[in-house]
Scaffold this motif. Structure first.
Motif, PDB file in Angstrom:
ATOM      1  N   ARG A  27     -43.769  -7.459  14.936  1.00 38.98           N
ATOM      2  CA  ARG A  27     -42.490  -7.118  14.314  1.00 38.98           C
ATOM      3  C   ARG A  27     -41.374  -7.366  15.313  1.00 38.98           C
ATOM      4  NH1 ARG A  27     -40.632  -1.266  14.650  1.00 38.98           N
ATOM      5  NH2 ARG A  27     -41.849  -0.280  16.319  1.00 38.98           N
ATOM      6  N   ALA A  28     -40.167  -7.571  14.800  1.00 34.53           N
ATOM      7  CA  ALA A  28     -38.992  -7.804  15.635  1.00 34.53           C
ATOM      8  C   ALA A  28     -38.013  -6.658  15.432  1.00 34.53           C
ATOM      9  CB  ALA A  28     -38.329  -9.131  15.282  1.00 34.53           C
ATOM     10  N   ILE A  29     -37.550  -6.071  16.524  1.00 38.35           N
ATOM     11  CA  ILE A  29     -36.651  -4.920  16.478  1.00 38.35           C
ATOM     12  C   ILE A  29     -35.274  -5.350  16.986  1.00 38.35           C
ATOM     13  CG2 ILE A  29     -36.298  -2.530  17.177  1.00 38.35           C
ATOM     14  CD1 ILE A  29     -39.262  -2.462  18.010  1.00 38.35           C
ATOM     15  N   PRO A  30     -34.236  -5.275  16.162  1.00 39.17           N
ATOM     16  CA  PRO A  30     -32.883  -5.537  16.679  1.00 39.17           C
ATOM     17  C   PRO A  30     -32.578  -4.577  17.822  1.00 39.17           C
ATOM     18  CG  PRO A  30     -32.895  -5.443  14.275  1.00 39.17           C
ATOM     19  CD  PRO A  30     -34.232  -4.951  14.721  1.00 39.17           C
ATOM     20  N   ILE A  31     -31.933  -5.058  18.859  1.00 37.31           N
ATOM     21  CA  ILE A  31     -31.700  -4.232  20.037  1.00 37.31           C
ATOM     22  C   ILE A  31     -30.908  -2.975  19.682  1.00 37.31           C
ATOM     23  CG2 ILE A  31     -29.574  -5.411  20.704  1.00 37.31           C
ATOM     24  CD1 ILE A  31     -32.329  -4.200  23.137  1.00 37.31           C
ATOM     25  N   GLY A  32     -30.067  -3.054  18.664  1.00 35.95           N
ATOM     26  CA  GLY A  32     -29.307  -1.881  18.251  1.00 35.95           C
ATOM     27  C   GLY A  32     -30.154  -0.795  17.636  1.00 35.95           C
ATOM     28  N   GLU A  33     -31.403  -1.139  17.238  1.00 36.33           N
ATOM     29  CA  GLU A  33     -32.322  -0.166  16.667  1.00 36.33           C
ATOM     30  C   GLU A  33     -33.477   0.146  17.609  1.00 36.33           C
ATOM     31  OE1 GLU A  33     -33.615  -1.781  12.948  1.00 36.33           O
ATOM     32  OE2 GLU A  33     -31.570  -2.179  12.257  1.00 36.33           O
ATOM     33  N   LEU A  75     -25.320  -8.901  23.225  1.00 33.46           N
ATOM     34  CA  LEU A  75     -25.741 -10.222  22.754  1.00 33.46           C
ATOM     35  C   LEU A  75     -26.536 -10.168  21.449  1.00 33.46           C
ATOM     36  CD1 LEU A  75     -26.863 -11.676  26.202  1.00 33.46           C
ATOM     37  CD2 LEU A  75     -24.787 -12.282  24.930  1.00 33.46           C
ATOM     38  N   ASP A  76     -26.731  -8.983  20.884  1.00 32.21           N
ATOM     39  CA  ASP A  76     -27.490  -8.816  19.633  1.00 32.21           C
ATOM     40  C   ASP A  76     -28.902  -9.380  19.762  1.00 32.21           C
ATOM     41  OD1 ASP A  76     -25.444  -7.545  18.100  1.00 32.21           O
ATOM     42  OD2 ASP A  76     -24.450  -9.479  17.881  1.00 32.21           O
ATOM     43  N   ALA A  77     -29.571  -9.041  20.844  1.00 32.67           N
ATOM     44  CA  ALA A  77     -30.918  -9.542  21.088  1.00 32.67           C
ATOM     45  C   ALA A  77     -31.919  -8.939  20.106  1.00 32.67           C
ATOM     46  CB  ALA A  77     -31.332  -9.223  22.521  1.00 32.67           C
ATOM     47  N   LEU A  78     -33.055  -9.617  19.961  1.00 35.44           N
ATOM     48  CA  LEU A  78     -34.191  -9.123  19.204  1.00 35.44           C
ATOM     49  C   LEU A  78     -35.337  -8.851  20.168  1.00 35.44           C
ATOM     50  CD1 LEU A  78     -34.488 -11.420  16.036  1.00 35.44           C
ATOM     51  CD2 LEU A  78     -33.997  -8.979  16.039  1.00 35.44           C
ATOM     52  N   VAL A  79     -36.004  -7.711  19.998  1.00 26.44           N
ATOM     53  CA  VAL A  79     -37.160  -7.376  20.831  1.00 26.44           C
ATOM     54  C   VAL A  79     -38.416  -7.560  19.985  1.00 26.44           C
ATOM     55  CG1 VAL A  79     -38.275  -5.634  22.260  1.00 26.44           C
ATOM     56  CG2 VAL A  79     -35.769  -5.712  22.115  1.00 26.44           C
ATOM     57  N   HIS A  80     -39.297  -8.461  20.408  1.00 26.02           N
ATOM     58  CA  HIS A  80     -40.538  -8.727  19.682  1.00 26.02           C
ATOM     59  C   HIS A  80     -41.665  -7.862  20.245  1.00 26.02           C
ATOM     60  CE1 HIS A  80     -39.119 -12.266  17.400  1.00 26.02           C
ATOM     61  NE2 HIS A  80     -38.316 -12.454  18.440  1.00 26.02           N
ATOM     62  N   VAL A  81     -42.379  -7.181  19.370  1.00 21.42           N
ATOM     63  CA  VAL A  81     -43.499  -6.337  19.786  1.00 21.42           C
ATOM     64  C   VAL A  81     -44.714  -6.665  18.930  1.00 21.42           C
ATOM     65  CG1 VAL A  81     -41.933  -4.482  20.502  1.00 21.42           C
ATOM     66  CG2 VAL A  81     -42.960  -4.417  18.228  1.00 21.42           C
ATOM     67  N   ARG A  82     -45.901  -6.372  19.478  1.00 18.15           N
ATOM     68  CA  ARG A  82     -47.135  -6.524  18.727  1.00 18.15           C
ATOM     69  C   ARG A  82     -47.968  -5.261  18.888  1.00 18.15           C
ATOM     70  NH1 ARG A  82     -50.911 -11.626  19.842  1.00 18.15           N
ATOM     71  NH2 ARG A  82     -48.967 -12.626  19.145  1.00 18.15           N
ATOM     72  N   GLY A  83     -48.550  -4.819  17.781  1.00 20.82           N
ATOM     73  CA  GLY A  83     -49.398  -3.644  17.794  1.00 20.82           C
ATOM     74  C   GLY A  83     -50.596  -3.847  16.889  1.00 20.82           C
ATOM     75  N   HIS A 132     -29.495   6.335  29.692  1.00 20.45           N
ATOM     76  CA  HIS A 132     -30.466   5.277  29.944  1.00 20.45           C
ATOM     77  C   HIS A 132     -29.949   4.443  31.122  1.00 20.45           C
ATOM     78  CE1 HIS A 132     -33.068   1.771  29.302  1.00 20.45           C
ATOM     79  NE2 HIS A 132     -33.844   2.618  28.647  1.00 20.45           N
ATOM     80  N   PRO A 133     -30.828   4.103  32.088  1.00 18.31           N
ATOM     81  CA  PRO A 133     -30.349   3.492  33.326  1.00 18.31           C
ATOM     82  C   PRO A 133     -30.279   1.971  33.327  1.00 18.31           C
ATOM     83  CG  PRO A 133     -32.661   4.019  33.553  1.00 18.31           C
ATOM     84  CD  PRO A 133     -32.253   4.478  32.182  1.00 18.31           C
ATOM     85  N   SER A 134     -30.750   1.295  32.277  1.00 18.29           N
ATOM     86  CA  SER A 134     -30.896  -0.161  32.325  1.00 18.29           C
ATOM     87  C   SER A 134     -29.564  -0.897  32.220  1.00 18.29           C
ATOM     88  CB  SER A 134     -31.817  -0.633  31.200  1.00 18.29           C
ATOM     89  OG  SER A 134     -31.849  -2.044  31.122  1.00 18.29           O
ATOM     90  N   ASP A 135     -29.312  -1.795  33.163  1.00  8.13           N
ATOM     91  CA  ASP A 135     -28.170  -2.712  33.067  1.00  8.13           C
ATOM     92  C   ASP A 135     -28.494  -3.825  32.081  1.00  8.13           C
ATOM     93  OD1 ASP A 135     -26.252  -1.758  35.261  1.00  8.13           O
ATOM     94  OD2 ASP A 135     -28.106  -1.971  36.387  1.00  8.13           O
ATOM     95  N   MET A 136     -29.721  -4.328  32.154  1.00 14.23           N
ATOM     96  CA  MET A 136     -30.144  -5.407  31.258  1.00 14.23           C
ATOM     97  C   MET A 136     -29.957  -5.019  29.799  1.00 14.23           C
ATOM     98  SD  MET A 136     -33.961  -7.014  30.760  1.00 14.23           S
ATOM     99  CE  MET A 136     -34.082  -7.610  32.434  1.00 14.23           C
ATOM    100  N   ALA A 137     -30.302  -3.786  29.451  1.00 13.65           N
ATOM    101  CA  ALA A 137     -30.230  -3.348  28.057  1.00 13.65           C
ATOM    102  C   ALA A 137     -28.797  -3.368  27.534  1.00 13.65           C
ATOM    103  CB  ALA A 137     -30.814  -1.947  27.923  1.00 13.65           C
ATOM    104  N   VAL A 138     -27.842  -3.057  28.391  1.00 13.56           N
ATOM    105  CA  VAL A 138     -26.438  -3.065  27.971  1.00 13.56           C
ATOM    106  C   VAL A 138     -26.012  -4.488  27.624  1.00 13.56           C
ATOM    107  CG1 VAL A 138     -24.071  -2.502  28.650  1.00 13.56           C
ATOM    108  CG2 VAL A 138     -25.963  -1.043  29.399  1.00 13.56           C
ATOM    109  N   ALA A 139     -26.376  -5.444  28.488  1.00 14.18           N
ATOM    110  CA  ALA A 139     -26.032  -6.843  28.221  1.00 14.18           C
ATOM    111  C   ALA A 139     -26.739  -7.345  26.967  1.00 14.18           C
ATOM    112  CB  ALA A 139     -26.391  -7.699  29.429  1.00 14.18           C
ATOM    113  N   LEU A 140     -28.017  -7.003  26.804  1.00 20.19           N
ATOM    114  CA  LEU A 140     -28.754  -7.437  25.615  1.00 20.19           C
ATOM    115  C   LEU A 140     -28.139  -6.871  24.342  1.00 20.19           C
ATOM    116  CD1 LEU A 140     -32.472  -7.128  26.815  1.00 20.19           C
ATOM    117  CD2 LEU A 140     -31.141  -9.228  26.499  1.00 20.19           C
ATOM    118  N   THR A 141     -27.605  -5.660  24.434  1.00 23.65           N
ATOM    119  CA  THR A 141     -26.944  -5.047  23.277  1.00 23.65           C
ATOM    120  C   THR A 141     -25.703  -5.833  22.889  1.00 23.65           C
ATOM    121  OG1 THR A 141     -27.798  -2.853  23.829  1.00 23.65           O
ATOM    122  CG2 THR A 141     -25.862  -2.932  22.408  1.00 23.65           C
TER     123      THR A 141
END
Length: 327
Positions: A185-191, A172-180, A161-170
């Motif tokens: 729902r909120a997805i832990p960055i590790g998942e 920091l234990d970030a949460l990714v919020h999505v809507r469908g 995976h090429p993202s630099d941002m994603a490595v830093a977010l990992t």
């Protein structure tokens, strides 16, 4: 590039409804999607523009978390006072990626959804690519794979995976919020990211009809020291051979907590809790950092052209931890 229909959504819910059309895709900055459309890797029938949905703010929540809207540009995120002061490792990671012009267009949500830059995936002229066509094979396995994964190399795809941002977010234990269609729902960055096993064409756990709305950074539990190190063949506009996001918190001169995430070594940002555990309760010494580096690369199984990456990654972990500890 094939012809496509363009639709501009006015609300998040309208965007989700529009993308349910056959062959529809969300479109924000387009810095990755348009490249893939030009080469024929992606051929959406409909582009749903989500650039004007009001998801372009960075805010501080009542709990002290920093919430970055998915439509915030990489440039804005990297330079925002809340990010620079509270999560400098994230700012450093973003600024190390791409050019200023691309960062001005690319969005936080799009950055997380970008596809691998494996040359066999990017060029449909290569027939064997399990990420494009599951079951067709992996041309990189017996081809050029110097820049590919050193972990999970027994899986159908060995791209990173090429993202630099994603490595830093990992780190920091970030949460990714999505809507469908089923709600929020909120997805832990590790998942959030997945390995290319049963479905090598999938990069993450977001459904096609779900839209990333925000990334949440947890409140700081105390002063931290962080550093993002990116090692690449050339300094300007190159993807990482290896990258490391290191975040340390101290109690006096003893490490109280540690987070170490690696990029450029797997299909997702790679974090090894066992390596972090070796740092807790110890002083910031080279011996401690080397032990953590060895543990972080435990289980690496590089192919013939990538053996150097293991040594490079270990040295990079030590260097990133040393720089982070120095404040």
């Amino acid at each position: 590039m094939r012809t496509f229909e363009y639709r501009r959504a006015e609300t998040v819910d309208a965007a989700i409804a529009e993308v349910s059309a056959p062959g529809a895709r969300f479109y924000a900055g387009g810095s990755n999607l348009l490249d893939l459309m030009k080469t024929g890797v992606e051929n959406p029938a409909v582009l749903v523009d989500v650039g004007r949905l009001g998801l372009d703010e960075v805010t501080l929540s009542d709990t002290g978390a920093v919430v970055i809207g998915s439509g915030v540009t990489n440039t804005t995120a990297a330079n925002h006072a809340l990010v620079r002061s509270r999560y400098p490792v994230l700012s450093q990671a973003i600024l190390s990626g791409a050019t200023t012009q691309i960062r001005n267009m690319a969005t936080v949500g799009g950055n997380l959804m970008q596809r691998t830059r494996c040359p066999y995936f990017m060029d449909p002229g290569f027939d064997r690519c399990n990420k494009r066509d599951p079951g067709s094979g992996c041309a990189a396995r017996d081809g050029f794979n110097r820049e590919h994964a050193v972990f999970a190399t027994d899986l159908p795809c060995i791209a990173v995976h090429p993202s630099d941002m994603a490595v830093a977010l990992t780190s920091l234990d970030a949460l990714v919020h999505v809507r469908g269609p089923q709600g929020d729902r909120a997805i832990p960055i590790g998942e959030f990211f997945v390995l290319p096993d049963v479905h090598p064409d999938r990069d993450n756990t977001v459904a096609a009809t779900e839209l990333i709305t925000a990334v949440e950074l947890p409140p700081n539990s105390g002063p931290s020291r962080g550093w993002y190190l990116k090692v690449r063949d050339r300094h300007s506009y190159a993807f990482a051979l290896v990258s490391v996001a290191a975040v340390l918190r101290f109690d006096g001169d003893v490490i109280e907590s540690a987070a170490v995430a690696l990029g450029g070594v797997a299909a997702r940002p790679w974090r090894v809790p066992a390596a972090e555990a070796l740092l807790i309760g110890r002083r910031a010494t080279m011996e401690a950092f080397r032990c953590a580096a060895d543990a972080a690369l435990d289980g690496a199984a590089p192919l013939s052209q990538k053996e150097f990456k293991v040594t490079l990654a270990k040295n990079s972990v030590v260097r990133a931890l040393t720089t982070a500890a120095a404040g």
